[in-house]
Design a protein around this motif. Sequence first.
Motif, short mmCIF file in Angstrom:
data_model
loop_
_atom_site.label_atom_id
_atom_site.label_comp_id
_atom_site.label_asym_id
_atom_site.label_seq_id
_atom_site.Cartn_x
_atom_site.Cartn_y
_atom_site.Cartn_z
N ALA A 279 -1.44 -0.41 -5.64
CA ALA A 279 -2.30 -0.27 -4.46
C ALA A 279 -2.86 -1.62 -4.04
O ALA A 279 -2.92 -1.93 -2.84
CB ALA A 279 -3.43 0.72 -4.74
N LYS A 280 -3.24 -2.45 -5.01
CA LYS A 280 -3.73 -3.79 -4.69
C LYS A 280 -2.65 -4.63 -4.04
O LYS A 280 -2.90 -5.35 -3.07
CB LYS A 280 -4.25 -4.49 -5.95
N VAL A 281 -1.43 -4.54 -4.56
CA VAL A 281 -0.31 -5.29 -3.98
C VAL A 281 -0.11 -4.89 -2.52
O VAL A 281 0.10 -5.74 -1.65
CB VAL A 281 0.99 -5.06 -4.78
N LEU A 282 -0.18 -3.60 -2.25
CA LEU A 282 0.07 -3.10 -0.90
C LEU A 282 -1.16 -3.18 0.00
O LEU A 282 -1.05 -2.93 1.21
CB LEU A 282 0.58 -1.65 -0.97
N GLY A 283 -2.30 -3.48 -0.58
CA GLY A 283 -3.52 -3.57 0.22
C GLY A 283 -4.03 -2.23 0.69
O GLY A 283 -4.59 -2.12 1.78
N VAL A 284 -3.82 -1.21 -0.14
CA VAL A 284 -4.28 0.14 0.20
C VAL A 284 -5.09 0.69 -0.97
O VAL A 284 -5.11 0.11 -2.06
CB VAL A 284 -3.09 1.08 0.52
N ARG A 285 -5.72 1.82 -0.75
CA ARG A 285 -6.45 2.49 -1.83
C ARG A 285 -5.47 3.25 -2.72
O ARG A 285 -4.39 3.65 -2.26
CB ARG A 285 -7.47 3.45 -1.25
N PRO A 286 -5.82 3.46 -3.99
CA PRO A 286 -4.92 4.22 -4.87
C PRO A 286 -4.56 5.60 -4.33
O PRO A 286 -3.43 6.06 -4.50
CB PRO A 286 -5.71 4.31 -6.18
N GLY A 287 -5.49 6.26 -3.65
CA GLY A 287 -5.20 7.56 -3.07
C GLY A 287 -4.13 7.48 -1.99
O GLY A 287 -3.29 8.38 -1.86
N THR A 288 -4.16 6.41 -1.21
CA THR A 288 -3.15 6.20 -0.18
C THR A 288 -1.79 5.98 -0.83
O THR A 288 -0.77 6.52 -0.38
CB THR A 288 -3.52 5.00 0.71
N LEU A 289 -1.78 5.20 -1.90
CA LEU A 289 -0.54 4.98 -2.63
C LEU A 289 -0.01 6.30 -3.17
O LEU A 289 1.19 6.59 -3.03
CB LEU A 289 -0.76 4.00 -3.78
N ALA A 290 -0.87 7.11 -3.74
CA ALA A 290 -0.45 8.40 -4.28
C ALA A 290 0.12 9.28 -3.17
O ALA A 290 1.14 9.96 -3.37
CB ALA A 290 -1.62 9.10 -4.97
N SER A 291 -0.49 9.26 -1.99
CA SER A 291 0.02 10.04 -0.86
C SER A 291 1.41 9.56 -0.45
O SER A 291 2.30 10.36 -0.16
CB SER A 291 -0.92 9.94 0.34
N ARG A 292 1.58 8.24 -0.39
CA ARG A 292 2.88 7.69 -0.02
C ARG A 292 3.95 8.11 -1.03
O ARG A 292 5.07 8.47 -0.65
CB ARG A 292 2.82 6.17 0.06
N LEU A 293 3.60 8.07 -2.29
CA LEU A 293 4.56 8.47 -3.32
C LEU A 293 4.87 9.96 -3.24
O LEU A 293 6.03 10.35 -3.41
CB LEU A 293 4.03 8.11 -4.71
N SER A 294 3.86 10.76 -2.97
CA SER A 294 4.10 12.21 -2.90
C SER A 294 4.97 12.57 -1.70
O SER A 294 5.69 13.57 -1.74
CB SER A 294 2.79 13.00 -2.89
#
Length: 120
Positions: free
Chosen positions: A87-102
């Motif tokens: 999430a830090k690498v992508l500049g997003v929140r962990p929840g946003t990363l989890a949504s993208r992965l889902s």
Amino acid sequence: MPRFRGEAPFKAWLYRIAYNCAMDELRSRKRRAVPAEPVDRASPATDPGERAADRDAVHAALMTLSPENRAAVLLVDWQDLDYADAAKVLGVRPGTLASRLSRARPLLRAALAEGARAHD
């Protein structure tokens, strides 16, 4: 190195630089970027031709994803970053990363299944 402040792990900071450079290149060319080649996790006993075909199928399936979703999958599933670091690498929140992965993982599975059906 002088700009590394230690607020994130060094690996995440370095990935962020690489990600920013790749996204800059993607924007400047206005085309989809080619992802890093995934780690070959196939058994060494697998036929090299089959491994190459699998690699090509995975690459083609990854290219069906949006750049944001593809980056999330590559960082977490291929580079083994945890959600917080990715999430830090992508500049997003962990929840946003989890949504993208889902969203990305089912699309990736479907693209791989479609590719397998096309080759049968």
